[in-house]
Design an enzyme around this catalytic site. Sequence first.
Site, PDB file in Angstrom:
ATOM      1  N   ASP A   1      -7.897  -5.312  -0.102  1.00 49.53           N
ATOM      2  CA  ASP A   1      -8.363  -6.205  -1.177  1.00 49.53           C
ATOM      3  C   ASP A   1      -8.008  -7.660  -0.951  1.00 49.53           C
ATOM      4  O   ASP A   1      -8.506  -8.535  -1.672  1.00 49.53           O
ATOM      5  CB  ASP A   1      -7.778  -5.722  -2.513  1.00 49.53           C
TER       6      ASP A   1
ATOM      7  N   HIS B   1       0.857  -1.187   0.000  1.00 52.26           N
ATOM      8  CA  HIS B   1       0.000   0.000   0.000  1.00 52.26           C
ATOM      9  C   HIS B   1       0.896   1.241   0.000  1.00 52.26           C
ATOM     10  O   HIS B   1       1.932   1.250   0.653  1.00 52.26           O
ATOM     11  CB  HIS B   1      -0.903   0.010   1.249  1.00 52.26           C
TER      12      HIS B   1
HETATM   13  C1  SDX Z   1      -6.193   0.014  -2.980  1.00 56.51           C
HETATM   14  O1  SDX Z   1      -4.389   4.545  -2.082  1.00 56.51           O
HETATM   15  C2  SDX Z   1      -5.386   3.932  -1.466  1.00 56.51           C
HETATM   16  O2  SDX Z   1      -5.820   4.325  -0.423  1.00 56.51           O
HETATM   17  C3  SDX Z   1      -5.936   2.721  -2.225  1.00 56.51           C
HETATM   18  C4  SDX Z   1      -6.965   1.870  -1.457  1.00 56.51           C
HETATM   19  C5  SDX Z   1      -8.245   2.637  -1.223  1.00 56.51           C
HETATM   20  O3  SDX Z   1      -8.968   2.279  -0.268  1.00 56.51           O
HETATM   21  O4  SDX Z   1      -8.582   3.528  -2.071  1.00 56.51           O
HETATM   22  O5  SDX Z   1      -6.437   1.442  -0.220  1.00 56.51           O
HETATM   23  C6  SDX Z   1      -7.354   0.632  -2.277  1.00 56.51           C
HETATM   24  O6  SDX Z   1      -5.926   0.372  -4.109  1.00 56.51           O
HETATM   25  C7  SDX Z   1      -5.349  -1.003  -2.239  1.00 56.51           C
HETATM   26  C8  SDX Z   1      -4.151  -1.502  -3.113  1.00 56.51           C
HETATM   27  C9  SDX Z   1      -4.662  -2.624  -4.016  1.00 56.51           C
HETATM   28  N1  SDX Z   1      -3.578  -3.020  -4.983  1.00 56.51           N
HETATM   29  C10 SDX Z   1      -2.942  -4.195  -4.867  1.00 56.51           C
HETATM   30  O7  SDX Z   1      -3.116  -5.005  -3.956  1.00 56.51           O
HETATM   31  C11 SDX Z   1      -1.985  -4.475  -6.020  1.00 56.51           C
HETATM   32  C12 SDX Z   1      -0.659  -5.058  -5.478  1.00 56.51           C
HETATM   33  N2  SDX Z   1       0.050  -3.995  -4.790  1.00 56.51           N
HETATM   34  C13 SDX Z   1       1.042  -3.228  -5.514  1.00 56.51           C
HETATM   35  O8  SDX Z   1       0.773  -3.039  -6.858  1.00 56.51           O
HETATM   36  C14 SDX Z   1       1.504  -1.993  -4.753  1.00 56.51           C
HETATM   37  O9  SDX Z   1       1.787  -2.409  -3.493  1.00 56.51           O
HETATM   38  C15 SDX Z   1       0.606  -0.775  -4.692  1.00 56.51           C
HETATM   39  C16 SDX Z   1       0.139  -0.342  -6.028  1.00 56.51           C
HETATM   40  C17 SDX Z   1      -0.571  -1.044  -3.816  1.00 56.51           C
HETATM   41  C18 SDX Z   1       1.417   0.334  -4.050  1.00 56.51           C
HETATM   42  O10 SDX Z   1       2.387   0.657  -4.960  1.00 56.51           O
HETATM   43  P1  SDX Z   1       3.571   1.666  -4.560  1.00 56.51           P
HETATM   44  O11 SDX Z   1       3.293   2.384  -3.314  1.00 56.51           O
HETATM   45  O12 SDX Z   1       3.875   2.458  -5.797  1.00 56.51           O
HETATM   46  O13 SDX Z   1       4.733   0.690  -4.195  1.00 56.51           O
HETATM   47  P2  SDX Z   1       5.842   0.291  -5.220  1.00 56.51           P
HETATM   48  O14 SDX Z   1       5.202  -0.275  -6.448  1.00 56.51           O
HETATM   49  O15 SDX Z   1       6.767   1.439  -5.324  1.00 56.51           O
HETATM   50  O16 SDX Z   1       6.537  -0.925  -4.460  1.00 56.51           O
HETATM   51  C19 SDX Z   1       7.624  -0.714  -3.582  1.00 56.51           C
HETATM   52  C20 SDX Z   1       8.426  -2.017  -3.669  1.00 56.51           C
HETATM   53  C21 SDX Z   1       8.834  -2.374  -5.100  1.00 56.51           C
HETATM   54  O17 SDX Z   1       9.985  -3.178  -4.979  1.00 56.51           O
HETATM   55  P3  SDX Z   1      11.452  -2.434  -5.178  1.00 56.51           P
HETATM   56  O18 SDX Z   1      11.393  -1.646  -6.460  1.00 56.51           O
HETATM   57  O19 SDX Z   1      11.637  -1.573  -3.948  1.00 56.51           O
HETATM   58  O20 SDX Z   1      12.451  -3.585  -5.229  1.00 56.51           O
HETATM   59  O21 SDX Z   1       7.613  -3.114  -3.205  1.00 56.51           O
HETATM   60  C22 SDX Z   1       7.411  -4.030  -4.283  1.00 56.51           C
HETATM   61  C23 SDX Z   1       7.742  -3.276  -5.570  1.00 56.51           C
HETATM   62  O22 SDX Z   1       8.158  -4.187  -6.576  1.00 56.51           O
HETATM   63  N3  SDX Z   1       5.995  -4.436  -4.239  1.00 56.51           N
HETATM   64  C24 SDX Z   1       5.536  -5.669  -4.414  1.00 56.51           C
HETATM   65  C25 SDX Z   1       4.159  -5.575  -4.223  1.00 56.51           C
HETATM   66  N4  SDX Z   1       3.817  -4.311  -3.962  1.00 56.51           N
HETATM   67  C26 SDX Z   1       4.963  -3.603  -3.978  1.00 56.51           C
HETATM   68  N5  SDX Z   1       6.164  -6.827  -4.705  1.00 56.51           N
HETATM   69  C27 SDX Z   1       5.368  -7.916  -4.814  1.00 56.51           C
HETATM   70  N6  SDX Z   1       4.035  -7.932  -4.656  1.00 56.51           N
HETATM   71  C28 SDX Z   1       3.394  -6.764  -4.349  1.00 56.51           C
HETATM   72  N7  SDX Z   1       2.077  -6.754  -4.186  1.00 56.51           N
END
Ligand code: SDX
Length: 393
Positions: free
Chosen positions: A329, A272
Amino acid sequence: KTGMITLDPGYGNTGSCTSDITFIDGEKGILRHRGYAIEELAEKSTFMETAFLVLYGHLPNASELVKFEQEIGDESYLHYGMKSHFEGFPDNAPPMAVLSAMLNTLACYNTDLLTTATEGEAFTLPAAKIISKVRAIAAWAYRTSIGKPFMAPRPDLSYSGNFLHLMFSQQFNLYEPLPEVEKALDLFFILHADHEQNCSTSTVRMVGSSHASLFSAVSAGVGALWGPLHGGANCEVIKMLTHIHEDGIKPRDFVEKAKDKNSPEKLMGFGHRVYKSFDPRAKILKGQVDNVLKAMNVSDPLLDIAYELEEMARSEDYFIERNLYPNVDFYSGILLRAIGIPVNMFTVLFAIGRMPGWIANWREMHEQSLRISRPRQIYTGEPLRSYVPMQQR
Ligand code: SDX
């Protein structure tokens, strides 16, 4: 003030704002609506109470709640003319596309309400119409996709009960949900009511800042929510768990793949932008899933896989170092599946729950008389150069 970020006067609202609606402390896993903890609202309120709170800033007293529920009840029906629009969609039309389109279509039947009013009936009426009618739009989108006739709303049912009726009742066989199922759906809506300046809420504010109507602003919010990184994640979690279950993949192997940056697999439902400890909504939903499965006397192998993935992620350095915890989720999809909601409707239900939050943010932005959103950029393109005639290219 919480969330105080200076606005750039030169370009109006550049995407940062002050707000009184929702407070999140991502480090401590705190979520409050108008000062009330989500844990208390989840345990003690109904979705109608929480929707009123998010919209109007205080918990409704008895007469306010009766009036609000009456307003919502009175607006349950869709104009008969909207029926033909549903018939124009192909059976496999994505429900989120139908939802976004039909919210804008709703504006065509309410041309006298396309204003930026934030007070009186000029606001309460469109707000009630959207919160109420979004259920019939969602349910009719589903029934169109399975070739079933539409049901008329039943004014004797609760907000959530009426939605389940619109979705699942048959002409001579009305759907009567178990109390636990109706309560679980109401809780689902409470937990999705608002969430500060997330992607879709910021979209609603952005669109509303041009003084476009509330109908078009929430229609745009649906478009942003649809994405698999945002509201679409609840469908992706079920697809992920089903893939692991049906293809006999060891959860450990899946987690290994999810850690690989080049792998398309992500641990959907984890991570998140704001919560860097835990998402309080995920904790609440995890507790509820068990209750619903027991009440329905069903078990779900996907739940065991979810538990295993969560356990594994808690001990894996990769997830701990990046503060990746289950988000709203991760368990919501299993809850909706237990209730019998089809997977392609999961994000639609997220939108139904989020409607009060989108509308409250749209209203707050107009109350603050914010200028049109106009973010700026850093130009990294070509310097000035002269036009090149065709024969010299
Ligand atoms: C919602 O914003 C809100 O409030 C949203 C929400 C709401 O109520 O409106 O809470 C609802 O959208 C919840 C999120 C639902 N999405 C997912 O579950 C999809 C999976 N999650 C990721 O795509 C990600 O965690 C996000 C999109 C939720 C957050 O993305 P960020 O903050 O841009 O984080 P990032 O992509 O920069 O990740 C940081 C690191 C990265 O690794 P490095 O580059 O540091 O090596 O963490 C890794 C990412 O690759 N990472 C994951 C991961 N999420 C982040 N690796 C594996 N699996 C994951 N799910």
